[in-house]
Design an enzyme around this catalytic site. Sequence first.
Site, PDB file in Angstrom:
ATOM      1  N   HIS A 280      44.314  49.334  39.872  1.00  0.00           N
ATOM      2  CA  HIS A 280      43.167  48.408  39.905  1.00  0.00           C
ATOM      3  C   HIS A 280      42.291  48.551  38.662  1.00  0.00           C
ATOM      4  O   HIS A 280      41.261  49.243  38.718  1.00  0.00           O
ATOM      5  CB  HIS A 280      42.291  48.730  41.121  1.00  0.00           C
ATOM      6  CG  HIS A 280      42.853  48.284  42.420  1.00  0.00           C
ATOM      7  ND1 HIS A 280      42.702  47.008  42.901  1.00  0.00           N
ATOM      8  CD2 HIS A 280      43.555  48.952  43.361  1.00  0.00           C
ATOM      9  CE1 HIS A 280      43.281  46.907  44.084  1.00  0.00           C
ATOM     10  NE2 HIS A 280      43.815  48.070  44.384  1.00  0.00           N
TER      11      HIS A 280
ATOM     12  N   GLU B 114      40.139  46.491  37.545  1.00  0.00           N
ATOM     13  CA  GLU B 114      38.812  45.909  37.809  1.00  0.00           C
ATOM     14  C   GLU B 114      37.878  46.898  38.508  1.00  0.00           C
ATOM     15  O   GLU B 114      36.675  46.695  38.532  1.00  0.00           O
ATOM     16  CB  GLU B 114      38.956  44.605  38.621  1.00  0.00           C
ATOM     17  CG  GLU B 114      39.248  44.753  40.104  1.00  0.00           C
ATOM     18  CD  GLU B 114      40.681  45.147  40.416  1.00  0.00           C
ATOM     19  OE1 GLU B 114      41.472  45.367  39.481  1.00  0.00           O
ATOM     20  OE2 GLU B 114      41.008  45.259  41.612  1.00  0.00           O
TER      21      GLU B 114
ATOM     22  N   CYS C  10      47.600  45.051  42.541  1.00  0.00           N
ATOM     23  CA  CYS C  10      47.805  45.463  43.936  1.00  0.00           C
ATOM     24  C   CYS C  10      48.275  44.304  44.826  1.00  0.00           C
ATOM     25  O   CYS C  10      49.387  43.829  44.654  1.00  0.00           O
ATOM     26  CB  CYS C  10      46.530  46.115  44.463  1.00  0.00           C
ATOM     27  SG  CYS C  10      46.834  47.134  45.910  1.00  0.00           S
TER      28      CYS C  10
END
Lengths: 262, 78
Positions: free
Chosen positions: A224, A226, A96
């Site tokens: 994303h 994570e 991102c």
Amino acid sequence: MKNPRAAVMTMEGTNNEMEAYLSLIHAGANAEIVHIKKFENSEKKLGDYDLLFLPGGFSAGDYIRAGAIMAARIKAKLIRDIESFVDDGRLVMGPCNGFQILIELGLLPNTEGKWETEAALAQNISNRFEARTIYVKVNNNKCVFLKKFREGEILKLPIAHMEGRFITRDERVLNEILTRRMNVLSYVNREGKESGYPWNPNGSMMNIAGLCNEKGNVLGLMPHPERVFYKVTESDWTRNGTGEGMGYRFFLSAVEHMKEKF
Amino acid sequence: MPFLKITVTLKKSVEDAEGQSVVKALKLLGYENIKDVRTGKVYFIELENGSIEEGREFCSKLLSNPVINECKVELDGN
């Protein structure tokens, strides 16, 4: 065997640093969150790490353009260190806002090897902040972060961005990306077919969701991983069983590579 | 005191999603004559002293991405 060292570089406005830190720790790295200022004033040295993680969020409020201010700070003082870091085969990952910074810095796609800005992540074609789950297909698993995935595998990942429309400087850069198979992740529909909005959430050229450099050690992507390291952080975890989250293998691939190499 | 007026816009070749939203909104207000809208940002920068060349550096180092933006620098004041 010592655990590889990872730095999550933050500044005002970044977020997900804790998710990135915990994902790296739980994948077996020795991670720490480091403010950009500590690198700028040489309190910390990039050369002491094996992996650099540029987190998502809204660095410096995303004023001017998303990631522009953090990228300008890195360019002013740290870019040579990062270029050597990449040349040494150490790993860089930016989801991102991190991807926006990697593009601004010219670390991706870098088809000419001059570290110049060859692309941009412009405002979404929908003119909306797109925050939802999307599907991407793994086109090439030679990238260090994708080794634990099968080519053709479809992943379900979260996105949250206003500026994700991937555009290249010219046709030549786009052709180089496709020829060298650097477009490692593409937006697809549930059946794995490249499709338009809403499957391609931002209007990216050739549905490009993620890019890896030719050497395979720099990954930038709009989703994303994570945020979905654990099954319970996935949007449908109560319906779809147990196991690891979709982001787990990104970090495991990187950490296992570092353990073998460094 | 001199100041720089720096205008950053999207290149004509880049679709302006915000501009298209403004087109729709103006048409909804009844302005059927709207053909196109392009958006941009204007920075007014006060300087102790400085030159138009410095303004161009501001463009290349921070204010614009040459892949999608055009950056126009004007020097005004005295």
